[in-house]
Motif scaffolding. Structure first.
Motif, short mmCIF file in Angstrom:
data_model
loop_
_atom_site.label_atom_id
_atom_site.label_comp_id
_atom_site.label_asym_id
_atom_site.label_seq_id
_atom_site.Cartn_x
_atom_site.Cartn_y
_atom_site.Cartn_z
N PHE A 1 -9.28 -30.64 29.19
CA PHE A 1 -9.29 -30.78 30.65
C PHE A 1 -10.59 -31.40 31.14
N GLN A 2 -11.70 -31.08 30.51
CA GLN A 2 -12.98 -31.70 30.90
C GLN A 2 -12.93 -33.20 30.65
N ALA A 3 -12.37 -33.59 29.50
CA ALA A 3 -12.23 -35.02 29.21
C ALA A 3 -11.26 -35.67 30.19
N LEU A 4 -10.15 -34.99 30.45
CA LEU A 4 -9.14 -35.52 31.36
C LEU A 4 -9.70 -35.69 32.77
N LEU A 5 -10.50 -34.77 33.20
CA LEU A 5 -11.13 -34.85 34.51
C LEU A 5 -12.00 -36.10 34.62
N SER A 6 -12.82 -36.31 33.63
CA SER A 6 -13.69 -37.49 33.64
C SER A 6 -12.88 -38.78 33.54
N LEU A 7 -11.93 -38.81 32.61
CA LEU A 7 -11.12 -40.02 32.42
C LEU A 7 -10.35 -40.38 33.69
N SER A 8 -9.73 -39.39 34.29
CA SER A 8 -8.89 -39.68 35.45
C SER A 8 -9.71 -40.18 36.64
N SER A 9 -10.95 -39.73 36.75
CA SER A 9 -11.76 -40.21 37.87
C SER A 9 -12.44 -41.54 37.57
N LYS A 10 -12.78 -41.79 36.33
CA LYS A 10 -13.50 -43.02 35.97
C LYS A 10 -12.58 -44.21 35.68
N LEU A 11 -11.38 -43.94 35.19
CA LEU A 11 -10.49 -45.05 34.83
C LEU A 11 -9.74 -45.62 36.02
N GLY A 12 -9.70 -44.88 37.11
CA GLY A 12 -9.05 -45.37 38.32
C GLY A 12 -7.62 -45.82 38.07
N PRO A 13 -7.26 -47.04 38.45
CA PRO A 13 -5.88 -47.52 38.32
C PRO A 13 -5.36 -47.53 36.88
N ARG A 14 -6.26 -47.58 35.92
CA ARG A 14 -5.81 -47.56 34.52
C ARG A 14 -5.17 -46.21 34.15
N ALA A 15 -5.44 -45.18 34.93
CA ALA A 15 -4.86 -43.87 34.67
C ALA A 15 -3.47 -43.72 35.29
N ILE A 16 -3.06 -44.66 36.12
CA ILE A 16 -1.77 -44.56 36.82
C ILE A 16 -0.59 -44.38 35.86
N PRO A 17 -0.52 -45.11 34.74
CA PRO A 17 0.62 -44.90 33.84
C PRO A 17 0.71 -43.47 33.29
N PHE A 18 -0.39 -42.74 33.35
CA PHE A 18 -0.43 -41.38 32.82
C PHE A 18 -0.35 -40.32 33.92
N LEU A 19 -0.27 -40.76 35.16
CA LEU A 19 -0.33 -39.84 36.29
C LEU A 19 0.76 -38.78 36.24
N LYS A 20 1.98 -39.18 35.94
CA LYS A 20 3.09 -38.22 35.88
C LYS A 20 2.81 -37.14 34.84
N GLU A 21 2.34 -37.55 33.69
CA GLU A 21 2.05 -36.59 32.61
C GLU A 21 0.85 -35.70 32.96
N ILE A 22 -0.15 -36.28 33.63
CA ILE A 22 -1.31 -35.48 34.06
C ILE A 22 -0.87 -34.39 35.03
N VAL A 23 -0.08 -34.78 36.03
CA VAL A 23 0.40 -33.81 37.02
C VAL A 23 1.27 -32.75 36.35
N LYS A 24 2.16 -33.19 35.47
CA LYS A 24 3.04 -32.25 34.76
C LYS A 24 2.23 -31.21 33.99
#
Length: 128
Positions: free
Chosen positions: A74-97
């Motif tokens: 979760f610590q890695a996911l937190l950093s990745l999701s905030s730093k990658l910006g639009p690149r994280a969009i394809p993973f957004l559904k899985e992150i929320v899930k």
């Protein structure tokens, strides 16, 4: 410091690729420090590193599902999701899930050990 960090980008990309290889082995003793390294690299992200870090998202999401790796993931996911910006969009559904599943687990468990999960979810949904 920033100039030096940018000069290290090719090396950082190689490090991230090696970290991804570590996850193929899936040894917990190595996976937790690897997740911490991903978070640290993501926190200081420089141009040219986005692609290799984006490629770690499926591995980090898989680590979230493992109880023993969850908080580091979760610590890695937190950093990745905030730093990658639009690149994280394809993973957004899985992150929320995954966040919803883990939040439900926390509520059902009714214990304090999952309280930091609330902090992670709030940070993931926060605008920077």
């Amino acid at each position: 410091a920033e100039k030096t960090r940018r000069q290290l980008t090719p090396t950082i990309v190689q490090v991230v690729d090696r970290i991804r290889a570590v996850f193929a082995v899936t040894q917990e003793a190595v996976a937790r420090p690897a997740l911490k390294a991903i978070a640290a690299i993501s926190d200081t992200l420089c141009a040219g590193e986005e692609g290799s870090l984006t490629n770690t998202m499926p591995l980090v999401l898989n680590a979230v599902r493992q109880q023993t790796l969850r908080m580091s993931a979760f610590q890695a996911l937190l950093s990745l999701s905030s730093k990658l910006g639009p690149r994280a969009i394809p993973f957004l559904k899985e992150i929320v899930k995954e966040c919803v599943v883990r939040a439900r687990e926390a509520v059902l468990a009714g214990t304090g050990k999952y309280l930091s999960m609330t902090h992670v979810v709030s940070r993931l949904t926060q605008d920077d």
